[in-house]
Design an enzyme around this catalytic site. Structure first.
Site, PDB file in Angstrom:
ATOM      1  N   CYS A 114       0.850  -1.835  -0.126  1.00 36.07           N
ATOM      2  CA  CYS A 114      -0.062   0.042  -0.404  1.00 36.07           C
ATOM      3  C   CYS A 114       0.980   1.160   0.066  1.00 36.07           C
ATOM      4  O   CYS A 114       0.341   2.119  -0.516  1.00 36.07           O
ATOM      5  CB  CYS A 114      -1.020   0.458   1.457  1.00 36.07           C
ATOM      6  SG  CYS A 114      -2.218  -1.435   0.811  1.00 36.07           S
ATOM      7  N   HIS A 276      -3.900   6.863   1.437  1.00 37.00           N
ATOM      8  CA  HIS A 276      -4.248   5.768   0.061  1.00 37.00           C
ATOM      9  C   HIS A 276      -5.305   5.457   0.295  1.00 37.00           C
ATOM     10  O   HIS A 276      -5.686   5.502   1.958  1.00 37.00           O
ATOM     11  CB  HIS A 276      -2.512   5.173   0.219  1.00 37.00           C
ATOM     12  CG  HIS A 276      -3.299   3.807   0.726  1.00 37.00           C
ATOM     13  ND1 HIS A 276      -3.705   2.555  -0.756  1.00 37.00           N
ATOM     14  CD2 HIS A 276      -3.182   2.393   1.690  1.00 37.00           C
ATOM     15  CE1 HIS A 276      -4.607   1.873  -0.159  1.00 37.00           C
ATOM     16  NE2 HIS A 276      -4.238   1.637   1.329  1.00 37.00           N
ATOM     17  N   ASN A 306      -9.892  -0.377  -2.952  1.00 34.42           N
ATOM     18  CA  ASN A 306      -8.710  -0.409  -2.195  1.00 34.42           C
ATOM     19  C   ASN A 306      -7.826  -0.863  -3.306  1.00 34.42           C
ATOM     20  O   ASN A 306      -7.697  -2.355  -3.291  1.00 34.42           O
ATOM     21  CB  ASN A 306      -8.444  -0.883  -0.765  1.00 34.42           C
ATOM     22  CG  ASN A 306      -6.837  -1.085  -0.559  1.00 34.42           C
ATOM     23  OD1 ASN A 306      -5.796  -0.865  -1.197  1.00 34.42           O
ATOM     24  ND2 ASN A 306      -6.957  -1.410   1.114  1.00 34.42           N
TER      25      ASN A 306
HETATM   26  O1  UT7 Z   1      -4.437  -0.807   2.604  1.00 36.99           O
HETATM   27  C1  UT7 Z   1      -3.842  -2.164   3.530  1.00 36.99           C
HETATM   28  C2  UT7 Z   1      -4.286  -1.689   4.573  1.00 36.99           C
HETATM   29  N1  UT7 Z   1      -5.529  -2.321   4.674  1.00 36.99           N
HETATM   30  C3  UT7 Z   1      -6.314  -2.195   5.878  1.00 36.99           C
HETATM   31  O2  UT7 Z   1      -6.050  -0.607   6.681  1.00 36.99           O
HETATM   32  C4  UT7 Z   1      -8.022  -2.344   5.569  1.00 36.99           C
HETATM   33  C5  UT7 Z   1      -7.628  -2.314   7.753  1.00 36.99           C
HETATM   34  N2  UT7 Z   1      -8.367  -3.024   8.174  1.00 36.99           N
HETATM   35  C6  UT7 Z   1     -10.609  -2.388   7.541  1.00 36.99           C
HETATM   36  O3  UT7 Z   1     -10.502  -1.445   6.821  1.00 36.99           O
HETATM   37  C7  UT7 Z   1     -11.510  -3.257   8.309  1.00 36.99           C
HETATM   38  O4  UT7 Z   1     -10.500  -4.173   9.722  1.00 36.99           O
HETATM   39  C8  UT7 Z   1     -11.612  -4.358   7.540  1.00 36.99           C
HETATM   40  C9  UT7 Z   1     -13.000  -3.891   6.324  1.00 36.99           C
HETATM   41  C10 UT7 Z   1     -10.916  -5.496   6.857  1.00 36.99           C
HETATM   42  C11 UT7 Z   1     -12.786  -5.216   7.917  1.00 36.99           C
HETATM   43  O5  UT7 Z   1     -13.974  -3.951   9.318  1.00 36.99           O
HETATM   44  P1  UT7 Z   1     -14.057  -5.452  10.601  1.00 36.99           P
HETATM   45  O6  UT7 Z   1     -15.090  -3.379  11.347  1.00 36.99           O
HETATM   46  O7  UT7 Z   1     -12.716  -4.605  11.741  1.00 36.99           O
HETATM   47  O8  UT7 Z   1     -14.379  -5.853  11.038  1.00 36.99           O
HETATM   48  P2  UT7 Z   1     -13.974  -7.918  11.547  1.00 36.99           P
HETATM   49  O9  UT7 Z   1     -12.725  -7.982  10.617  1.00 36.99           O
HETATM   50  O10 UT7 Z   1     -13.791  -7.422  13.025  1.00 36.99           O
HETATM   51  O11 UT7 Z   1     -15.573  -8.518  10.972  1.00 36.99           O
HETATM   52  C12 UT7 Z   1     -16.318  -8.221  12.385  1.00 36.99           C
HETATM   53  C13 UT7 Z   1     -17.404  -9.044  11.419  1.00 36.99           C
HETATM   54  C14 UT7 Z   1     -16.901 -10.660  11.572  1.00 36.99           C
HETATM   55  O12 UT7 Z   1     -18.170 -11.212  12.413  1.00 36.99           O
HETATM   56  P3  UT7 Z   1     -18.520 -11.689  13.867  1.00 36.99           P
HETATM   57  O13 UT7 Z   1     -16.968 -12.557  13.779  1.00 36.99           O
HETATM   58  O14 UT7 Z   1     -18.425 -10.208  14.461  1.00 36.99           O
HETATM   59  O15 UT7 Z   1     -20.068 -12.326  13.397  1.00 36.99           O
HETATM   60  C15 UT7 Z   1     -16.729 -11.402  10.041  1.00 36.99           C
HETATM   61  O16 UT7 Z   1     -16.605 -12.059   9.855  1.00 36.99           O
HETATM   62  O17 UT7 Z   1     -18.061  -9.135  11.005  1.00 36.99           O
HETATM   63  C16 UT7 Z   1     -17.682 -10.163   9.201  1.00 36.99           C
HETATM   64  N3  UT7 Z   1     -17.488  -9.730   7.647  1.00 36.99           N
HETATM   65  C17 UT7 Z   1     -18.053  -9.463   7.547  1.00 36.99           C
HETATM   66  N4  UT7 Z   1     -19.425  -9.963   7.446  1.00 36.99           N
HETATM   67  C18 UT7 Z   1     -19.456  -9.322   5.788  1.00 36.99           C
HETATM   68  C19 UT7 Z   1     -15.984  -9.719   7.493  1.00 36.99           C
HETATM   69  N5  UT7 Z   1     -16.162  -9.602   7.012  1.00 36.99           N
HETATM   70  C20 UT7 Z   1     -17.350  -9.553   5.619  1.00 36.99           C
HETATM   71  C21 UT7 Z   1     -17.687  -9.441   4.941  1.00 36.99           C
HETATM   72  N6  UT7 Z   1     -19.678  -9.566   5.128  1.00 36.99           N
HETATM   73  N7  UT7 Z   1     -17.415  -8.829   3.742  1.00 36.99           N
END
Ligand code: UT7
Length: 349
Positions: A114, A276, A306
């Site tokens: 990134c 970014h 992204n």
């Molecule tokens: O560019 C490179 C650097 N990358 C970044 O900067 C990314 C940084 N991180 C993020 O942007 C966020 O952490 C994400 C967008 C990747 C994920 O969002 P989050 O709010 O941190 O979600 P999470 O990973 O903590 O997951 C929360 C819940 C989980 O379900 P449970 O365990 O609470 O039941 C996941 O399984 O959301 C679920 N989940 C989804 N649900 C529907 C994860 N991905 C999805 C999805 N659709 N696509």
């Protein structure tokens, strides 16, 4: 001493738009979840066979070169940032050199994910300041769609990423106060595995997870990828999203502030911040933390997702085309991602 300025900028995104609802046919997700957590509405996916990281880069490069008012033959050096190269090796830089029928100039590939474009720009800046080169083609391009896990298992990663390319021609200028004022690069390898694609790779864990391979008798065809690795999804990117998010919202403001302090400037001096495009929520957090107005920050992740190394040049190109970057403006580029690596560049347009 010459400084470097962006003399021409171009971008290319594939025609194929993929909405959040389109992704629902492959995985358990929803438009609401994706928009709420990331701000993304749609992204572009390259044509499966006719478009590659390099072909998209070439299209962006052609525009940048034309806008710089030069020909491909006048480019002195290529720096190509990507995590999704056409080949495991060689890098994409030489493929661009070939495609644009350039002279036998040097070509360097940068693997900083990134923050790849900011790193690439910084390297180019040093070559120009020393007087070694006058016109450097700097590219960020990604074809993520070829290597994402589109099952529910990979949904936290797959819904974020999109394909596209951006390029600039960095040129020497003698005009004082114009161009790149400073660049700032950082890394912290302690968290290397929190956002990574483990295989194919030569890391020690490869030999642990591959039950039939050993240093003494590695079966030839099994060197890079065993069935077990594929079953464990190690051929797809892994991301501990919340951990990356937490670090990003600290390092983004820090490295932007570092650039401003170095130049005796304040956040109120920024005409446009182009972060970014990792996640709209990260950009909004950074904006709030730095006390920037809406018109001081440019985001287009809503439409492209992204695009890793390509996200900054694509966004900068769009902002410039929309007249949001004008001569004399103070533009700040900042990135954070896998490595972890992060960086910023401050430019007087
Ligand atoms: O560019 C490179 C650097 N990358 C970044 O900067 C990314 C940084 N991180 C993020 O942007 C966020 O952490 C994400 C967008 C990747 C994920 O969002 P989050 O709010 O941190 O979600 P999470 O990973 O903590 O997951 C929360 C819940 C989980 O379900 P449970 O365990 O609470 O039941 C996941 O399984 O959301 C679920 N989940 C989804 N649900 C529907 C994860 N991905 C999805 C999805 N659709 N696509």
């Amino acid at each position: 001493m010459p400084t470097s300025k962006i003399g021409g900028i171009g971008s290319y995104v594939p025609e194929n738009k993929v909405t959040n609802n389109d992704l629902k046919q492959f995985m358990d997700t929803s438009d609401e979840w994706i928009q709420e957590r990331t701000g993304i509405k749609e992204r572009r996916y390259a044509h499966r066979t006719n478009e590659t990281t390099t072909t998209m880069a070439v299209e962006a490069a052609k525009i940048a070169i034309e806008r710089a008012g030069i020909t491909a033959q006048e480019i002195d050096f290529i720096i190509f940032a990507t995590l999704s190269p056409d080949y495991y090796f060689p890098g994409c830089g030489v493929l661009v050199q070939r495609a644009l029928q350039m002279k036998e100039i040097g070509a360097l590939d940068i693997r900083n994910q990134c923050s790849g474009f900011v790193y690439a720009l910084s390297v180019a800046d040093q070559f120009i300041k020393t007087g070694m080169y006058k016109n450097i083609l700097v590219i960020g391009s990604e074809k993520h769609s070829f290597g994402l896990d589109f099952s529910t298992r990979g949904r936290n990663v797959s819904v974020i990423f999109g394909d596209g390319a951006g390029a600039v021609v960095l040129q020497a200028t003698e005009k004082a106060g114009q161009g790149i004022l400073s660049t700032h690069l950082h890394s912290d390898g302690q968290s290397a595995e929190l956002l990574a694609m483990y295989n194919p790779g030569t890391h020690a864990n490869h030999w642990v997870t591959n039950p039939v391979a050993s240093y003494n008798e590695a079966p030839a065809g099994d060197m890079f990828m065993s069935k077990e690795m594929i079953d464990k999804a190690e051929n797809f990117p892994f991301m501990d999203g919340p951990a990356v998010f937490k670090k990003a919202i600290v390092k983004f403001p820090e490295v932007i502030q570092e650039a401003l302090t170095k130049n005796g400037l304040a956040t109120s001096d920024i005409d446009l911040l182009i972060p970014h495009q990792a996640n709209l929520r990260i950009s909004q957090f950074v904006q709030q933390k730095l006390g920037l107005r809406d018109d001081q920050v440019f985001n287009n992740i809503q439409h492209y997702g992204n695009t890793t190394a390509a996200s900054i040049p694509i966004a900068l190109c769009q902002a410039w085309e929309e007249g949001k970057v004008k001569e004399g403006d103070l533009v700040c580029l900042a990135a954070f991602g896998s490595g972890f690596t992060w960086g910023s560049a401050l430019l007087r347009w």
